[in-house]
Design a protein around this motif. Structure first.
Motif, PDB file in Angstrom:
ATOM      1  N   PHE A  28       0.825  -1.214   0.000  1.00 19.71           N
ATOM      2  CA  PHE A  28       0.000   0.000   0.000  1.00 19.71           C
ATOM      3  C   PHE A  28       0.859   1.264   0.000  1.00 19.71           C
ATOM      4  N   SER A  29       1.911   1.294   0.827  1.00 22.57           N
ATOM      5  CA  SER A  29       2.708   2.517   0.964  1.00 22.57           C
ATOM      6  C   SER A  29       3.433   2.874  -0.320  1.00 22.57           C
ATOM      7  N   ALA A  30       3.752   1.874  -1.135  1.00 24.61           N
ATOM      8  CA  ALA A  30       4.414   2.139  -2.416  1.00 24.61           C
ATOM      9  C   ALA A  30       3.434   2.551  -3.502  1.00 24.61           C
ATOM     10  N   GLY A  31       2.148   2.562  -3.176  1.00 19.87           N
ATOM     11  CA  GLY A  31       1.147   2.969  -4.143  1.00 19.87           C
ATOM     12  C   GLY A  31       0.765   1.894  -5.137  1.00 19.87           C
ATOM     13  N   MET A  32       1.143   0.634  -4.864  1.00 23.21           N
ATOM     14  CA  MET A  32       0.833  -0.446  -5.808  1.00 23.21           C
ATOM     15  C   MET A  32      -0.670  -0.703  -5.917  1.00 23.21           C
ATOM     16  N   MET A  33      -1.397  -0.352  -4.872  1.00 29.01           N
ATOM     17  CA  MET A  33      -2.844  -0.538  -4.893  1.00 29.01           C
ATOM     18  C   MET A  33      -3.581   0.715  -5.336  1.00 29.01           C
ATOM     19  N   GLY A  34      -2.828   1.791  -5.608  1.00 28.44           N
ATOM     20  CA  GLY A  34      -3.438   3.040  -6.015  1.00 28.44           C
ATOM     21  C   GLY A  34      -3.292   4.109  -4.951  1.00 28.44           C
ATOM     22  N   LEU A  35      -3.782   5.308  -5.266  1.00 29.87           N
ATOM     23  CA  LEU A  35      -3.707   6.416  -4.318  1.00 29.87           C
ATOM     24  C   LEU A  35      -4.669   6.193  -3.162  1.00 29.87           C
ATOM     25  N   GLY A  36      -4.350   6.788  -2.020  1.00 22.96           N
ATOM     26  CA  GLY A  36      -5.211   6.628  -0.858  1.00 22.96           C
ATOM     27  C   GLY A  36      -4.604   7.253   0.378  1.00 22.96           C
ATOM     28  N   PHE A  37      -4.967   6.701   1.536  1.00 23.40           N
ATOM     29  CA  PHE A  37      -4.444   7.210   2.807  1.00 23.40           C
ATOM     30  C   PHE A  37      -4.652   6.154   3.887  1.00 23.40           C
ATOM     31  N   GLY A  38      -4.048   6.381   5.035  1.00 19.29           N
ATOM     32  CA  GLY A  38      -4.236   5.502   6.181  1.00 19.29           C
ATOM     33  C   GLY A  38      -4.857   6.264   7.330  1.00 19.29           C
ATOM     34  N   VAL A  39      -5.468   5.526   8.276  1.00 17.61           N
ATOM     35  CA  VAL A  39      -6.026   6.147   9.474  1.00 17.61           C
ATOM     36  C   VAL A  39      -5.643   5.289  10.674  1.00 17.61           C
ATOM     37  N   GLN A  40      -5.066   5.934  11.678  1.00 18.25           N
ATOM     38  CA  GLN A  40      -4.804   5.247  12.937  1.00 18.25           C
ATOM     39  C   GLN A  40      -6.067   5.404  13.791  1.00 18.25           C
ATOM     40  N   PRO A  41      -6.897   4.342  13.886  1.00 15.31           N
ATOM     41  CA  PRO A  41      -8.233   4.502  14.476  1.00 15.31           C
ATOM     42  C   PRO A  41      -8.225   4.679  15.992  1.00 15.31           C
ATOM     43  N   SER A  42      -9.157   5.510  16.449  1.00 14.68           N
ATOM     44  CA  SER A  42      -9.341   5.696  17.891  1.00 14.68           C
ATOM     45  C   SER A  42     -10.609   4.995  18.379  1.00 14.68           C
ATOM     46  N   SER A  43     -11.438   4.538  17.444  1.00 16.63           N
ATOM     47  CA  SER A  43     -12.626   3.764  17.794  1.00 16.63           C
ATOM     48  C   SER A  43     -12.882   2.768  16.671  1.00 16.63           C
ATOM     49  N   GLY A  44     -13.737   1.780  16.939  1.00 14.22           N
ATOM     50  CA  GLY A  44     -13.877   0.670  16.020  1.00 14.22           C
ATOM     51  C   GLY A  44     -15.024   0.759  15.031  1.00 14.22           C
ATOM     52  N   GLU A  45     -15.813   1.828  15.041  1.00 14.92           N
ATOM     53  CA  GLU A  45     -16.924   1.919  14.100  1.00 14.92           C
ATOM     54  C   GLU A  45     -16.410   2.336  12.721  1.00 14.92           C
ATOM     55  N   VAL A  46     -16.858   1.608  11.672  1.00 20.43           N
ATOM     56  CA  VAL A  46     -16.389   1.845  10.308  1.00 20.43           C
ATOM     57  C   VAL A  46     -17.568   2.311   9.462  1.00 20.43           C
ATOM     58  N   VAL A  47     -17.381   3.398   8.683  1.00 19.81           N
ATOM     59  CA  VAL A  47     -18.444   3.910   7.827  1.00 19.81           C
ATOM     60  C   VAL A  47     -18.010   3.831   6.366  1.00 19.81           C
ATOM     61  N   ALA A  48     -18.985   3.906   5.487  1.00 17.22           N
ATOM     62  CA  ALA A  48     -18.705   3.892   4.048  1.00 17.22           C
ATOM     63  C   ALA A  48     -18.014   5.192   3.651  1.00 17.22           C
TER      64      ALA A  48
END
Length: 665
Positions: A28-48
């Motif tokens: 992911f960090s090399a961009g092989m999967m495409g552009l994007g970003f990461g998030v270091q989560p503080s809670s476990g709820e995931v939204v679309a």
């Protein structure tokens, strides 16, 4: 307008947004999967993160894919790093493939404590997996974000934006339908244990191979063949194998992938294609590499060459039937459209060969411009003042007599120049101080490489081609039939290396002095042969990428321009060039045997009127028809039977992409 060209992506979780290159996952960090970003989560709820359809939920629940309805972005949300081994235990997914969601809808929860207890990282990663097709850029706002906050703004590339405006965006990825058809006909997802790939084949491990429908899979458009070996059900795809593999994994889930086994299979099959150690093997390897460089340098302009060839054929018909005068402005304008790509071919080939061989493509384009500079072209066509080693001396360089050759329509000198530049450029960068490189590296490179071509390579090619031309004339005078056989069989080989140019003045002189040329009639047969061979490939191949080149190349060859057929298909796949040359030898033999004559320059099928005697129709015209028919039949039949199989496309080396999901999960 600017607003219409952008898309927004929300943060899928609460936490600190980080740049993609800060994510502790190399794929992911090399961009092989495409552009994007990461998030270091503080809670476990995931939204679309976007509105659209859920297209994939991994069996291990750690990855969820979405496709947006308007722009067809493919967005992947990856929950944690190396979490596939947790078998879905820390995750609760509330959506399924096929569900429609709105941006901000709750789609899953993740137990952060359980992930950390299992010694895994909780980082949530978002990537637009079809970035290369859709996005020009993605601007990410890092820092603290709540789930559902706008976090990234993407700018659609021009093709996607224009297609969206015109309501003609594709509804699925290029290989999605093929992927679905393959999975359905190997027995469905429930019959698949796992899937890996090598450099040309999908390798399924099936629970029950008897459930696979071999004939249906083999006949799918995009599939070359089916094989069974080593407990694997192998579907031969060719160069597009990684794209088809990605499409299948996207549909059946990353739990079916096995990155380590894929890497092993790729390494093993790639090793089989490495450089040989035997002397004959080295010769074959060298020839193969040379052909690869030539065809690779030409492929980017093959479409232009084919289009120009067709345009030149149309223009020939217009002048033949007196619809356009060769002296009229209409003719000049259309001729410029059809001829410019050939006239300035050294510039284009310089650029593409530079990219292929590792030289600066812009500098090589400039060197091509030197060779096609009007004053140089005029000098090359000037009258020779003396001769040296069979060369006409038409210029001098610092008082030294030199022969300046014509380089329009030529490719080999530029490829040789690009090779020289690829060796010269690194050395120049080592010896020239950094602060001076921007000026002096291009300066020395243009001077040295241009000088090497103009003063050394060009004269060498001229000497060789002049010698060959003398041999051709001698053989023709000895026996027209034998010369037709030899010239027909080898003329297109001379074209590859630019050695055919000495034949053209002979043809021009024949037509100027006698009004006709037997030699040009033989050359015409070689054009027909290239067209016959590529015509067979166009009809036989099931591969879309082959057909896309073969059909226009066929038309172009029959219009008298063989470069698209030769460099785009026949030479690239080896045996087809040989079978085409055999067909040309047969056509040349018949042309010489029947003393077929030609009263014009335009050859191949489009030039049929060139075989009409101005004094009245004679056997030359019928001989042309007989020889052309025989040429097409022989080159077509041999190519169909021996010259090409879709498996030959496997010989084109593709750089294997590092796998995703299986490697990162």
């Amino acid at each position: 307008m600017a607003k219409a060209q952008t898309v927004t992506i929300l943060s899928p979780v609460n936490g600190d947004v980080i740049a993609l290159n800060k994510v502790k996952d190399p794929v992911f960090s090399a961009g092989m999967m495409g552009l994007g970003f990461g998030v270091q989560p503080s809670s476990g709820e995931v939204v679309a993160p976007v509105s659209g359809q859920v297209t994939m939920v991994a069996e291990t629940k750690h990855a969820i894919g979405f496709t947006t309805p308007d722009d067809h972005l493919e967005v992947l949300v990856h929950l944690g790093i190396d979490t596939v081994d947790l078998k879905g235990a820390p995750f609760t997914v509330k959506v399924a493939a096929g569900d429609d969601v709105q941006a901000g809808d709750v789609i899953a929860t993740m137990d952060l404590a359980a992930i950390q207890a299992a010694n895994r990282q909780t980082t949530v990663i978002l990537a637009v997996t079809n970035t290369s097709d859709k996005l020009e850029s993605l601007d990410v706002v890092t820092g603290a974000k709540a789930a559902g906050d706008v976090t990234a703004t993407g700018r659609l590339n021009a093709n996607t934006f224009n297609a969206k405006r015109q309501n003609r965006l594709p509804k699925a990825g290029k290989y999605d339908q093929l992927a679905a058809d393959i999975v359905a006909n190997v027995g469905g997802v429930e019959n698949v244990s796992s899937l890996i790939h090598c450099i040309t084949r999908l390798r399924f491990y099936l629970k029950d191979e008897s459930k696979a429908n071999d004939d249906v899979v083999r006949d799918l458009k995009g599939v070359i063949d089916v094989a069974k070996a080593g407990g694997q059900y192998q579907v031969v795809i060719g160069p597009a194998v990684t794209d088809v593999y990605d499409a299948i994994i996207k549909q059946i889930g990353p739990g079916f992938s096995n990155d380590s086994e894929t890497a092993k299979a790729v390494a093993e099959t790639a090793a089989a294609a490495q450089r040989p150690t035997t002397p004959w093997g080295k010769v074959k390897w060298g020839i193969s590499n040379l052909i690869g460089v030539i065809t690779g340098s030409m492929i980017p302009v093959i479409g232009l060459l084919a289009a120009s060839g067709i345009l030149k054929g149309i223009l020939a018909l217009l002048t033949t039937f007196n619809l356009v005068s060769p002296t009229a402005p209409t003719y000049v304008i259309i001729n410029a459209m059809g001829d410019s790509v050939f006239y300035f071919l050294p510039i284009f080939v310089g650029f593409t060969a530079g990219k292929k061989l590792g030289a600066d493509p812009v500098i090589m384009g400039i060197i091509g411009g030197v060779l096609t500079y009007p004053a140089i072209v005029t000098m090359a066509s000037g009258k020779a003042t003396s001769t040296l080693l069979g060369m006409g001396i038409n210029a001098n360089f610092f008082g030294l007599p030199v022969h300046v050759a014509s380089y329009t329509y030529s490719i080999f000198p530029m490829i040789a120049g690009a090779w020289l530049a690829s060796k010269l450029e690194p050395w120049l960068k080592r010896v020239i101080p950094t602060v001076l490189r921007m000026i002096f590296v291009p300066l020395f490179e243009v001077v040295i490489v241009s000088g090497a071509i103009l003063l050394f390579l060009g004269p060498i090619i001229t000497v060789l081609s002049t010698g060959l031309a003398n041999i051709i004339v001698w053989v023709y005078n000895l026996s027209p039939a034998i010369s037709g056989l030899i010239i027909g069989g080898f003329y297109q080989v001379l074209v590859i290396f630019g050695l055919h140019w000495a034949v053209i003045p002979i043809v021009a002189n024949d037509i100027a002095t006698t009004g006709h040329s037997y030699l040009n009639a033989i050359v015409s047969a070689t054009m027909v042969a290239q067209g016959g061979a590529v015509f067979a490939i166009a009809l036989k191949s099931k591969l879309a990428n082959i057909q896309e080149l073969a059909w226009p190349a066929t038309i172009s060859a029959f219009c008298g321009v063989t470069e698209p057929a030769m460099y785009g298909i026949n030479l690239k796949y080896g045996r087809a060039f040989v079978t085409a040359s055999i067909g040309a030898a047969v056509g040349g033999f018949l042309t010489g045997l029947m003393n077929v004559n030609m009263w014009g320059f335009t050859g191949s099928l489009i030039g049929f009127t060139s075989f009409v005697n101005p004094k009245g129709l004679d056997f030359s015209f019928y001989g042309f028809l007989i020889a052309s028919a025989a040429t097409i039949v022989v080159s077509f039949a041999l190519t169909w039977m021996f010259g090409f199989k879709d498996e030959d496309a496997n010989a084109v080396k593709v750089a294997p992409k590092k796998r995703h999901l299986g490697a990162t999960a």
